[in-house]
Write a protein that holds these residues in place. Structure first.
Motif, mmCIF file in Angstrom:
data_model
loop_
_atom_site.group_PDB
_atom_site.id
_atom_site.type_symbol
_atom_site.label_atom_id
_atom_site.label_comp_id
_atom_site.label_asym_id
_atom_site.label_seq_id
_atom_site.Cartn_x
_atom_site.Cartn_y
_atom_site.Cartn_z
ATOM 1 N N LEU A 10 0.846 -1.173 -0.037
ATOM 2 C CA LEU A 10 -0.111 -0.157 -0.163
ATOM 3 C C LEU A 10 0.843 1.273 0.198
ATOM 4 O O LEU A 10 0.421 2.487 0.003
ATOM 5 N N GLN A 39 0.722 8.509 1.461
ATOM 6 C CA GLN A 39 0.223 7.662 2.396
ATOM 7 C C GLN A 39 1.082 7.905 3.623
ATOM 8 O O GLN A 39 2.185 8.428 3.617
ATOM 9 N N GLU A 86 -7.771 6.979 10.053
ATOM 10 C CA GLU A 86 -9.093 6.283 10.677
ATOM 11 C C GLU A 86 -10.186 6.625 9.699
ATOM 12 O O GLU A 86 -11.430 6.334 10.182
ATOM 13 N N GLN A 87 -9.770 7.080 8.563
ATOM 14 C CA GLN A 87 -11.202 7.482 7.435
ATOM 15 C C GLN A 87 -11.457 6.300 6.812
ATOM 16 O O GLN A 87 -10.630 5.737 6.112
ATOM 17 N N TYR A 88 -12.615 6.061 6.647
ATOM 18 C CA TYR A 88 -13.137 5.030 5.756
ATOM 19 C C TYR A 88 -14.185 5.718 4.763
ATOM 20 O O TYR A 88 -15.253 5.683 4.989
ATOM 21 N N ARG A 89 -13.424 6.041 3.613
ATOM 22 C CA ARG A 89 -14.142 6.537 2.495
ATOM 23 C C ARG A 89 -14.432 5.748 1.381
ATOM 24 O O ARG A 89 -13.502 5.056 1.186
ATOM 25 N N THR A 90 -15.437 5.789 0.517
ATOM 26 C CA THR A 90 -15.823 5.167 -0.661
ATOM 27 C C THR A 90 -14.847 5.831 -1.645
ATOM 28 O O THR A 90 -14.496 7.058 -1.495
ATOM 29 N N GLU A 91 -14.544 4.999 -2.565
ATOM 30 C CA GLU A 91 -13.895 5.751 -3.885
ATOM 31 C C GLU A 91 -14.521 6.810 -4.442
ATOM 32 O O GLU A 91 -13.749 7.573 -5.035
ATOM 33 N N TYR A 148 -21.416 11.019 -1.716
ATOM 34 C CA TYR A 148 -21.958 10.929 -0.399
ATOM 35 C C TYR A 148 -21.782 12.297 0.169
ATOM 36 O O TYR A 148 -22.694 12.657 1.094
ATOM 37 N N GLU A 170 -25.118 14.615 1.887
ATOM 38 C CA GLU A 170 -24.441 15.083 3.115
ATOM 39 C C GLU A 170 -25.137 16.622 3.246
ATOM 40 O O GLU A 170 -25.825 17.320 3.854
ATOM 41 N N PRO A 221 -19.219 -0.588 -0.996
ATOM 42 C CA PRO A 221 -18.207 -0.430 -1.879
ATOM 43 C C PRO A 221 -16.846 -0.510 -1.373
ATOM 44 O O PRO A 221 -16.373 -0.676 -0.095
ATOM 45 N N ARG A 222 -15.680 -0.565 -2.207
ATOM 46 C CA ARG A 222 -14.271 -0.571 -1.692
ATOM 47 C C ARG A 222 -14.028 0.655 -0.926
ATOM 48 O O ARG A 222 -14.355 1.767 -1.139
ATOM 49 N N ILE A 223 -13.130 0.278 0.129
ATOM 50 C CA ILE A 223 -12.559 1.511 0.774
ATOM 51 C C ILE A 223 -11.345 2.252 0.031
ATOM 52 O O ILE A 223 -10.350 1.533 -0.246
ATOM 53 N N GLU A 224 -11.629 3.474 0.015
ATOM 54 C CA GLU A 224 -10.582 4.291 -0.777
ATOM 55 C C GLU A 224 -9.036 3.938 -0.103
ATOM 56 O O GLU A 224 -9.040 4.055 1.076
ATOM 57 N N SER A 225 -8.274 3.792 -0.871
ATOM 58 C CA SER A 225 -6.692 3.610 -0.646
ATOM 59 C C SER A 225 -6.577 2.456 0.367
ATOM 60 O O SER A 225 -5.319 2.599 0.981
ATOM 61 N N GLN A 226 -7.248 1.744 0.578
ATOM 62 C CA GLN A 226 -7.022 0.602 1.403
ATOM 63 C C GLN A 226 -6.901 -0.749 0.800
ATOM 64 O O GLN A 226 -6.745 -1.748 1.716
ATOM 65 N N GLY A 227 -7.537 -0.986 -0.227
ATOM 66 C CA GLY A 227 -7.570 -2.354 -0.741
ATOM 67 C C GLY A 227 -8.609 -3.135 -0.272
ATOM 68 O O GLY A 227 -9.436 -2.727 0.615
ATOM 69 N N LEU A 250 -12.605 -4.947 8.218
ATOM 70 C CA LEU A 250 -13.321 -4.089 9.030
ATOM 71 C C LEU A 250 -14.559 -4.619 9.611
ATOM 72 O O LEU A 250 -14.954 -4.553 10.865
ATOM 73 N N MET A 294 -16.460 8.025 8.592
ATOM 74 C CA MET A 294 -16.920 6.749 7.466
ATOM 75 C C MET A 294 -18.060 7.236 6.881
ATOM 76 O O MET A 294 -19.149 7.790 7.136
ATOM 77 N N ASP A 295 -18.113 6.672 5.520
ATOM 78 C CA ASP A 295 -19.059 7.080 4.404
ATOM 79 C C ASP A 295 -20.145 6.205 4.755
ATOM 80 O O ASP A 295 -20.151 4.999 5.163
ATOM 81 N N PRO A 313 -22.434 4.221 2.985
ATOM 82 C CA PRO A 313 -22.671 2.705 2.666
ATOM 83 C C PRO A 313 -21.731 1.819 3.514
ATOM 84 O O PRO A 313 -22.086 0.843 3.938
ATOM 85 N N ILE A 314 -20.463 2.303 3.852
ATOM 86 C CA ILE A 314 -19.701 1.598 4.522
ATOM 87 C C ILE A 314 -19.944 1.300 6.017
ATOM 88 O O ILE A 314 -20.134 0.353 6.774
#
Lengths: 139, 246
Positions: free
Chosen positions: A90, A95, A119-124, A129, A133, B31-37, B43, B182-183, B185-186
């Protein structure tokens, strides 16, 4: 009730006390990595192994033979790292990384690299979203 | 094994199994989680397992206090059962975290504050389970383990806030008050998984508490004062009047 339990409470309080003292004394060691600012201002260059953490600065990653050169920053100071070793999957510019090795005063020489993700969990496609919001905020 | 002691699969067990499958579907469809594969899908297992560990140890804490107040062994059964499930899920959280850690951090294990304190918490509760096994008398066992069950919970605070108090490899808490990193959908998939794991906890508790009750019955029977083997209901076998014949 206290009289009946004193023989349990006393050890419990003692154990808790020891744990608290340990935690306070270990606080310095519980810091997993140092920042470039700390290295430059607080830590003398030496052969002692330590960990350096920060974000890979965009556009600073290059290779020199087997060696990976990069600059990590904590937002205030930055430091050049020369890394000889496995590069995690990664690894990317921007990063968060933690490198393990020694600091010679000019450069950090590392042989182990870890990825430190945030700690961020974002969709691509986080744009969608975000807009939802904002719509929610508007109503 | 008599009919009364046999373990039966109840509706709660079925609901638990189905909801875990449901949660697994959500986890894979998220959905895939950005930049984490793809490894970041851990999770959906890692967070619910450690949530269950926290929940289980909190239940042990409350049940331990309830025992000391009411002196009802039922509360001790709840405390012991919950701690055991907590140990199982702390172990699961650590193993799941190691797999995720290797994929993301590039290391299975390292002595950062979060990992170290979680391991210490695991060993303290394994100690709690060991304590429950060395005391034979149910009342004494309940009393002494209740104290450890209460004191043990204190660890949860440094375990949870270790990532804020000290600089760690483990990322800091995603769930901050009023500011979840956290977005949607996740988050939705994660909440489904947390709910499913919570149902699993309830199902496991039902069986495990019942087992504690059966153990108490067995113990009571074992220490019952010596007397006629089957009580007064059975008399000595009648072999006829051959012995009294003149």
């Amino acid at each position: 009730m206290i009289r009946r339990y004193w023989k349990f409470f006393v050890p419990a309080v003692l154990v808790l006390g020891v744990l608290i003292v340990l935690l306070i004394n270990l606080s310095a060691n519980l810091v997993y990595f140092r920042t470039p600012t700390e290295l430059l201002t607080e830590i003398e260059p030496s052969a002692e192994r330590l960990r350096l953490g920060g974000q890979v600065v965009e556009g600073t990653v290059s290779t020199q033979g087997e060696t990976l050169l990069l600059i990590v920053t904590d937002g205030r100071e930055s430091m050049t790292v020369s890394h000889d070793g496995v590069v995690p999957q990664l690894f990317a510019e921007g990063q968060g990384v933690i490198v393990e090795g020694t600091w010679d005063g000019a450069m950090f020489h590392s042989d182990t690299m870890l990825i430190r993700h945030d700690e961020q969990y974002r969709t691509e496609d986080n744009v969608i979203y975000d807009s939802i919001e904002h719509e929610l905020e508007d109503t | 094994m008599s009919d009364a002691t046999r373990t039966r699969i109840g509706p709660l067990d079925v609901v638990a199994a189905v909801s875990v499958l449901f949660a697994l579907g959500f986890a894979l469809a998220s959905p895939r989680i950005e930049s984490q594969g793809e490894a970041a899908r851990m999770l959906f297992v890692h967070v619910p397992t450690i949530w269950l560990a926290y929940l289980a140890f909190a239940v042990t804490f409350v049940a331990s206090i309830s025992y000391l107040v009411t002196r009802k062994l039922r509360w001790d059964h709840v405390a012991g059962a919950s701690a055991e499930i907590g140990v199982v899920f702390t172990t699961a959280a650590i193993i799941g975290g190691m797999i995720w850690g290797k994929a993301t951090w590039n290391v299975y294990w390292t002595w950062d504050a979060r990992l170290t304190l979680t391991a210490i918490m695991l060993f303290v509760y394994i100690g709690y389970l060991a304590l429950r096994r060395v005391i034979v008398d149910p009342e004494a066992r309940a009393r002494r383990s209740a104290i450890l069950g209460i004191v043990g919970l204190v660890q949860l605070i440094p375990v949870h806030f270790s990532v804020t108090w000290w600089r760690t490899l483990h990322q800091t808490n995603t769930f901050r008050p009023r500011d979840i990193q956290m977005d949607g959908p996740i988050l939705a998939a994660l909440l489904v998984s947390v709910a499913a794991f919570t149902i699993v906890y309830a199902a496991m508790m039902r069986h495990r508490v019942r087992l504690e009750e059966l153990e108490l019955l067995a113990h009571t029977a074992a220490i019952a004062p010596a007397g006629p083997v089957a009580g007064d209901a059975v008399s000595a076998p009648n072999v006829g009047n051959s012995g009294t014949q003149p």
